[in-house]
Enzyme design. Structure first.
Site, PDB file in Angstrom:
ATOM      1  N   ALA A  97       9.872  -1.742   4.935  1.00 58.32           N
ATOM      2  CA  ALA A  97       9.087  -2.708   4.163  1.00 58.32           C
ATOM      3  C   ALA A  97       8.845  -4.061   4.823  1.00 58.32           C
ATOM      4  CB  ALA A  97       9.752  -2.929   2.797  1.00 58.32           C
ATOM      5  N   ALA A  98       9.708  -4.502   5.729  1.00 57.33           N
ATOM      6  CA  ALA A  98       9.551  -5.846   6.292  1.00 57.33           C
ATOM      7  C   ALA A  98       8.258  -5.953   7.103  1.00 57.33           C
ATOM      8  CB  ALA A  98      10.750  -6.185   7.176  1.00 57.33           C
ATOM      9  N   PRO A  99       7.629  -7.138   7.071  1.00 57.83           N
ATOM     10  CA  PRO A  99       8.067  -8.389   6.454  1.00 57.83           C
ATOM     11  C   PRO A  99       7.783  -8.512   4.961  1.00 57.83           C
ATOM     12  CG  PRO A  99       6.023  -8.759   7.602  1.00 57.83           C
ATOM     13  CD  PRO A  99       6.406  -7.334   7.893  1.00 57.83           C
ATOM     14  N   GLY A 100       7.137  -7.505   4.356  1.00 57.90           N
ATOM     15  CA  GLY A 100       6.968  -7.498   2.915  1.00 57.90           C
ATOM     16  C   GLY A 100       5.553  -7.560   2.405  1.00 57.90           C
ATOM     17  N   GLY A 101       4.578  -7.639   3.298  1.00 57.49           N
ATOM     18  CA  GLY A 101       3.190  -7.753   2.864  1.00 57.49           C
ATOM     19  C   GLY A 101       2.705  -6.568   2.052  1.00 57.49           C
TER      20      GLY A 101
ATOM     21  N   ASP B 178      19.252   2.906   6.660  1.00 53.86           N
ATOM     22  CA  ASP B 178      18.506   3.714   7.622  1.00 53.86           C
ATOM     23  C   ASP B 178      17.550   4.603   6.821  1.00 53.86           C
ATOM     24  OD1 ASP B 178      17.579   5.601   9.465  1.00 53.86           O
ATOM     25  OD2 ASP B 178      19.475   5.622  10.567  1.00 53.86           O
TER      26      ASP B 178
ATOM     27  N   ASP C 125       5.359   2.886   6.361  1.00 52.56           N
ATOM     28  CA  ASP C 125       4.664   2.073   7.361  1.00 52.56           C
ATOM     29  C   ASP C 125       5.598   2.009   8.567  1.00 52.56           C
ATOM     30  OD1 ASP C 125       2.477   0.435   8.224  1.00 52.56           O
ATOM     31  OD2 ASP C 125       3.771  -1.309   7.949  1.00 52.56           O
TER      32      ASP C 125
ATOM     33  N   CYS D 176       0.378   0.641  12.923  1.00 53.59           N
ATOM     34  CA  CYS D 176      -0.612  -0.329  13.426  1.00 53.59           C
ATOM     35  C   CYS D 176      -0.838  -0.117  14.920  1.00 53.59           C
ATOM     36  CB  CYS D 176      -0.182  -1.762  13.117  1.00 53.59           C
ATOM     37  SG  CYS D 176       1.496  -2.171  13.625  1.00 53.59           S
TER      38      CYS D 176
END
Length: 336
Positions: free
Chosen positions: A144-148, A197, A215, A265
């Site tokens: 999930a990081a950074p959370g966008g 993990d 993601d 990405c």
């Protein structure tokens, strides 16, 4: 509300790693053909990069939309969404984009005040739109990081439960701060933020979620091109193993009938289409779902979709005037 002032944003002091560029040229010329040339021009010119503004519905947005419009921003998404892709007719997610590479300043967190917007590559909302979480559904954001993307999910609906996970300790702390800065205390009980993990979550919590977003960690083309450490090219070759394990974990964590979105990405076929194909071949009871043409057409005014040799998922690639991406997305359904 703070006075909005947009300015040109570009990275300075960074040099292209020639070894990485040569690797990209060899790989992407083969995988993307002529489309690589336009994507290459954008990646080599950070001055041209555009930035999206994701509004926070939990904050005071008084006059913010008017201010963005006055600066030349426009909504990425229509107010009405094609029902062939989702049952939700209204589009609560509000993301504003500009035709030029302008950039709003980042907002500083103040106790008791929620930030009004989150800055991101606008193509980052594509996996969230594809996941299409409905009110009351239990959802897992596996990396999930950074959370966008977790924040974007919460902009679209109020889930029954939202589990946000990040294995890297530094990025986990970043994720916690992001959620604290955007989500009100009254909704914090809907969130679980863990430092696990992701490869083990499926076996620990089988069938616990209606929808899962993966993601995945990837060789981010925008950042790796400016990374002088060429050892990362060796790491790139190992990433598909991790990505497959994360995707299999997600498919175990989702309930029968639930869906998983896999995204990266990078433009790399090895980390995108081939990962999905390998999982489809080895994980029983999984079906690949296509994004509808109406959905693609809806976003094609702003995003450039690659013409993939392998029709597995969709890939947004940057080009002049549409510098969003790279962002790959694939939609999978667990049948049983």
């Amino acid at each position: 509300m703070m006075k909005l002032t947009a300015r040109c944003k570009y990275k300075s002091g960074k040099k292209v790693c020639k070894t990485v560029l040569q690797h990209f040229d060899a790989q992407y010329s083969k995988e993307l053909g002529e489309q690589w040339h336009s994507a290459r021009d954008v990646l080599l010119n950070p001055h041209s990069w555009q930035y999206g503004v994701l509004l926070n519905r939990f904050s005071d947005l008084t006059n913010l939309k008017q201010g963005l419009t006055a600066l030349g921003y426009r909504s990425l998404l229509p107010q009405v969404y094609p029902e062939s892709q989702t049952h939700t007719a209204h589009f609560p997610l509000q993301c504003y984009i500009h035709r030029d590479p302008v950039h709003l300043p980042k907002q500083v967190h103040h106790p008791g005040w929620l930030k009004q917007y989150f800055l991101l590559n606008a193509a980052s909302v594509l996996p969230v739109l594809t996941l299409d979480v409905k009110e009351g559904e239990n959802v897992l954001d596996l990396c999930a990081a950074p959370g966008g993307k977790s924040l974007a999910i919460l902009q679209m609906t109020t889930p029954g439960f939202c589990h946000c996970n990040e294995v890297d300790k530094h990025r986990y702390n970043w994720l916690v701060k992001t959620l604290e800065s955007y989500v009100p205390a009254t909704l914090q009980h809907l969130l679980s933020v863990t430092h696990l993990d992701g490869r083990s979550i499926g076996s620990e919590r089988p069938g616990a979620y209606d929808k899962v977003l993966v993601d995945a960690p990837c060789s981010n083309d925008r950042s790796w091109l400016y990374t002088p450490d060429t050892h990362r090219l060796k790491e790139r070759a190992q990433l598909p193993v991790l990505q497959k394990e994360l995707l299999c974990s997600a498919l175990t964590a989702v309930r029968p009938g639930g869906v998983v979105v896999y995204s990266t990405c990078t433009m790399s076929c090895a980390e995108n289409q081939l990962v999905v194909e390998a999982v489809l071949a080895s994980y029983p009871g999984v079906e690949l779902l296509d994004l509808t043409q109406e959905f693609i057409d809806l976003l094609s005014d702003h995003f450039c979709f690659a013409r993939l040799h392998l029709p597995v998922g969709q890939l947004v690639i940057p080009k002049k005037g549409k510098t969003w991406g790279p962002m790959y997305v694939s939609l999978l359904k667990r049948l049983y």
